[in-house]
Design a protein around this motif. Sequence first.
Motif, mmCIF file in Angstrom:
data_model
loop_
_atom_site.group_PDB
_atom_site.id
_atom_site.type_symbol
_atom_site.label_atom_id
_atom_site.label_comp_id
_atom_site.label_asym_id
_atom_site.label_seq_id
_atom_site.Cartn_x
_atom_site.Cartn_y
_atom_site.Cartn_z
ATOM 1 N N ALA A 127 -21.254 -51.378 -29.816
ATOM 2 C CA ALA A 127 -19.985 -51.007 -29.178
ATOM 3 C C ALA A 127 -20.231 -50.223 -27.891
ATOM 4 O O ALA A 127 -19.536 -50.440 -26.882
ATOM 5 N N LEU A 128 -21.200 -49.315 -27.911
ATOM 6 C CA LEU A 128 -21.499 -48.542 -26.703
ATOM 7 C C LEU A 128 -22.062 -49.421 -25.591
ATOM 8 O O LEU A 128 -21.720 -49.244 -24.421
ATOM 9 N N VAL B 186 -12.005 -56.321 -16.498
ATOM 10 C CA VAL B 186 -12.149 -55.571 -17.741
ATOM 11 C C VAL B 186 -11.208 -56.151 -18.788
ATOM 12 O O VAL B 186 -10.041 -56.414 -18.512
ATOM 13 N N SER C 57 -21.446 -52.634 -25.218
ATOM 14 C CA SER C 57 -20.317 -53.444 -24.755
ATOM 15 C C SER C 57 -19.393 -52.625 -23.854
ATOM 16 O O SER C 57 -18.916 -53.119 -22.831
ATOM 17 N N MET C 58 -19.161 -51.372 -24.232
ATOM 18 C CA MET C 58 -18.307 -50.503 -23.404
ATOM 19 C C MET C 58 -18.967 -50.231 -22.055
ATOM 20 O O MET C 58 -18.291 -50.219 -21.022
ATOM 21 N N ALA C 59 -20.280 -50.034 -22.045
ATOM 22 C CA ALA C 59 -20.985 -49.810 -20.777
ATOM 23 C C ALA C 59 -20.863 -51.032 -19.870
ATOM 24 O O ALA C 59 -20.669 -50.899 -18.661
ATOM 25 N N THR D 235 -18.327 -56.344 -30.405
ATOM 26 C CA THR D 235 -18.675 -55.448 -31.511
ATOM 27 C C THR D 235 -18.594 -56.178 -32.843
ATOM 28 O O THR D 235 -19.455 -55.996 -33.711
ATOM 29 N N LEU E 282 -14.571 -56.231 -25.758
ATOM 30 C CA LEU E 282 -15.220 -55.125 -26.464
ATOM 31 C C LEU E 282 -15.086 -55.315 -27.974
ATOM 32 O O LEU E 282 -16.063 -55.181 -28.718
ATOM 33 N N GLU F 161 -18.387 -53.250 -19.926
ATOM 34 C CA GLU F 161 -17.001 -53.313 -19.457
ATOM 35 C C GLU F 161 -16.746 -52.297 -18.351
ATOM 36 O O GLU F 161 -16.065 -52.603 -17.364
ATOM 37 N N LEU F 162 -17.285 -51.097 -18.485
ATOM 38 C CA LEU F 162 -17.109 -50.086 -17.436
ATOM 39 C C LEU F 162 -17.845 -50.469 -16.159
ATOM 40 O O LEU F 162 -17.351 -50.246 -15.059
ATOM 41 N N VAL G 36 -10.371 -55.409 -22.942
ATOM 42 C CA VAL G 36 -10.637 -54.655 -24.162
ATOM 43 C C VAL G 36 -10.930 -55.588 -25.336
ATOM 44 O O VAL G 36 -11.667 -55.230 -26.256
#
Length: 191
Positions: free
Chosen positions: A106-107, A124, A109-111, A133, A129, A113-114, A126
């Motif tokens: 998840a982290l 972007v 994937s979030m990195a 995950t 993400l 996306e950011l 969500v």
Amino acid sequence: MCVRQSPDGRAVIHFRAAGVLLLLAHLLFVGWLTLRPLDVPWMTAANLRPLDGIRADLALGPVEAAHRIGEGLLLLAPLGVLLPMAGGRLLVSPWASLARTVAAGALISMAIELAQTGVPGQVVDVDSLLLNTTGVALAHLLVVPMSRARLRRGNRAGAGDLTRLVNERPMSRGEAPQGSTPTISRVGIAP
């Protein structure tokens, strides 16, 4: 950690090294795929409402929906296997391993996306993400517990053979059995 005994007694750690190399190769590929600028005539707005993108994909029909949702699930799914492989632990709680792997997925994937916020042509989403995950969790659940159990069985069998060979070795001439290790009894401190 998967350790295999070589004939001369040296420990060879091979799964962990392979896991680290494959993990780095996969992350480089994902970075190239998701963070390269795209030349597009127009862009959709960023999707910040969970499941809206999945609903829109489902509205496109079953084939297109399966393609788009499958891409989201499969992009980071190898991390579900590669992260525990790079960690190299065999004796670990399955739930702790799943939690660590899903959190790391998840982290990552979030990195991604950011980082996409500054890349031309990338939007972007969500839902990516969530799908990434979920893909990591599914890959971990389908592969890692069974693989660890198999490797543990293999290590126990190999360790048992090695222990048996060490314990059953013939004694040379003049060698006496040594017995147990001597211990010193505890002595109280005088006043």
